[in-house]
Motif scaffolding. Sequence first.
Motif, PDB file in Angstrom:
ATOM      1  N   GLY A 126       0.859  -1.014   0.014  1.00 40.02           N
ATOM      2  CA  GLY A 126       0.511   0.228   0.415  1.00 40.02           C
ATOM      3  C   GLY A 126       1.319   1.414  -0.232  1.00 40.02           C
ATOM      4  N   LEU A 127       0.709   2.319   0.506  1.00 40.18           N
ATOM      5  CA  LEU A 127       1.302   3.364  -0.391  1.00 40.18           C
ATOM      6  C   LEU A 127       1.803   3.922   1.253  1.00 40.18           C
ATOM      7  CD1 LEU A 127      -1.234   5.910  -2.256  1.00 40.18           C
ATOM      8  CD2 LEU A 127       0.701   4.399  -2.852  1.00 40.18           C
ATOM      9  N   ASP A 128       1.230   3.605   2.301  1.00 39.37           N
ATOM     10  CA  ASP A 128       2.182   3.873   3.512  1.00 39.37           C
ATOM     11  C   ASP A 128       2.910   2.197   3.062  1.00 39.37           C
ATOM     12  OD1 ASP A 128       0.144   5.480   4.069  1.00 39.37           O
ATOM     13  OD2 ASP A 128      -1.212   4.133   5.801  1.00 39.37           O
ATOM     14  N   GLY A 129       4.242   3.059   3.350  1.00 38.68           N
ATOM     15  CA  GLY A 129       6.072   2.995   3.356  1.00 38.68           C
ATOM     16  C   GLY A 129       6.012   1.930   2.818  1.00 38.68           C
ATOM     17  N   LEU A 130       5.499   2.281   1.096  1.00 39.99           N
ATOM     18  CA  LEU A 130       6.698   2.286   0.050  1.00 39.99           C
ATOM     19  C   LEU A 130       7.418   2.573  -0.441  1.00 39.99           C
ATOM     20  CD1 LEU A 130       5.922   0.764  -3.025  1.00 39.99           C
ATOM     21  CD2 LEU A 130       4.710   2.872  -3.609  1.00 39.99           C
ATOM     22  N   MET A 131       7.234   3.977   0.391  1.00 37.73           N
ATOM     23  CA  MET A 131       8.629   5.104  -0.204  1.00 37.73           C
ATOM     24  C   MET A 131       9.880   4.722   0.532  1.00 37.73           C
ATOM     25  SD  MET A 131       7.767   6.722  -3.082  1.00 37.73           S
ATOM     26  CE  MET A 131       6.786   8.254  -2.923  1.00 37.73           C
ATOM     27  N   ASP A 132       9.357   3.867   1.785  1.00 36.48           N
ATOM     28  CA  ASP A 132      10.705   3.440   2.973  1.00 36.48           C
ATOM     29  C   ASP A 132      10.651   2.130   2.922  1.00 36.48           C
ATOM     30  OD1 ASP A 132      11.264   5.963   4.238  1.00 36.48           O
ATOM     31  OD2 ASP A 132       9.169   4.841   6.034  1.00 36.48           O
ATOM     32  N   ALA A 133      10.569   0.747   1.800  1.00 34.58           N
ATOM     33  CA  ALA A 133      10.602   0.154   1.408  1.00 34.58           C
ATOM     34  C   ALA A 133      11.596  -0.270   0.109  1.00 34.58           C
ATOM     35  CB  ALA A 133       9.536  -1.095   1.365  1.00 34.58           C
TER      36      ALA A 133
END
Length: 319
Positions: A126-133
């Motif tokens: 999902g969009l939450d956490g995607l950038m960090d992953a």
Amino acid sequence: MSKSSSDPAGALYDPRVSANILAAGAVLWREAADGGIEIAMVHRPKYDDWSLPKGKLDPGETPVVAAVREVAEETGLRSRLGRYLGHVTYPVTGHRKLKRVDYWAAHVLDGAFESNSEVDEIVWCGLDGLMDALSYPMDRSIVRNFLRLPADTDTLLLVRHAKAGRRERFSGPDEERPLEKAGRAQAGNLVPNLLAFGATEIYSAPPLRCVQTVTPLAEALGVDVKLDPLFSESGYAAAPDAALARARELGSDPAVQVISSQGKVIPGLMETWAARDGLSLPPARNRKGSVWVLSLHHGRLVAADHLDRILISPEISRV
């Protein structure tokens, strides 16, 4: 990975730098159970990283076709391209080479993942956490480009007919002037590129050269080419608003429509359409065999990507 640069859809692209390794990839997405969207990340054991699916072009392949192929090879999933998301350019570690990767939005159609030699795991985020992953800033910049507009857009493919013989050298009625040898080759080359965007139905201005441009695609799909005089030069000149309304109608259909039209129609149609929907268009030479990939959301034009006749250098415009 080394520091990267990207075009205006990303960050800092230096046009003086020419890449000698070409690749393509996608932000692969699907609808989530909660009504949102999920984006695929792939794990490459060779690098132990999490990235967007991508890979190098095969000889003679266009980035459009390569993006769909690489997604399928790495994830096992068949997809349909949508908006162009820009490209990143970076030096290859250990080599005196520069790599360019072009990206598109890609909606999952079907298929199933199986671990392979390049990718051993796929995760839907999902969009939450995607950038960090994601492992690399360049992937995050492409995802940000994707998120600037709605994911679920309708696509319309507006094609200028391929090369035809010169008017002054053809003795018959201009409506019957056919494609020349180079134009027939262009028409054939259009097929895999238009299929990559999910083309399903075809409309054409009545002139023979317009119909012949999309006949190979029609044969590949097993459909008829439907004639629409509004997209001819005479039809458009007589009723430009009606032609625009018809194009907007076709573009709002969930099925991906293709329109084959003429050089004195497409620039005016695009300029009027973009102005009415508040979109700035990039410069485009509108050469024979070129394609506008138009993205609509709730009937409004939100993105217009221009693929030149060689389908190598996308030009991008955004609201």
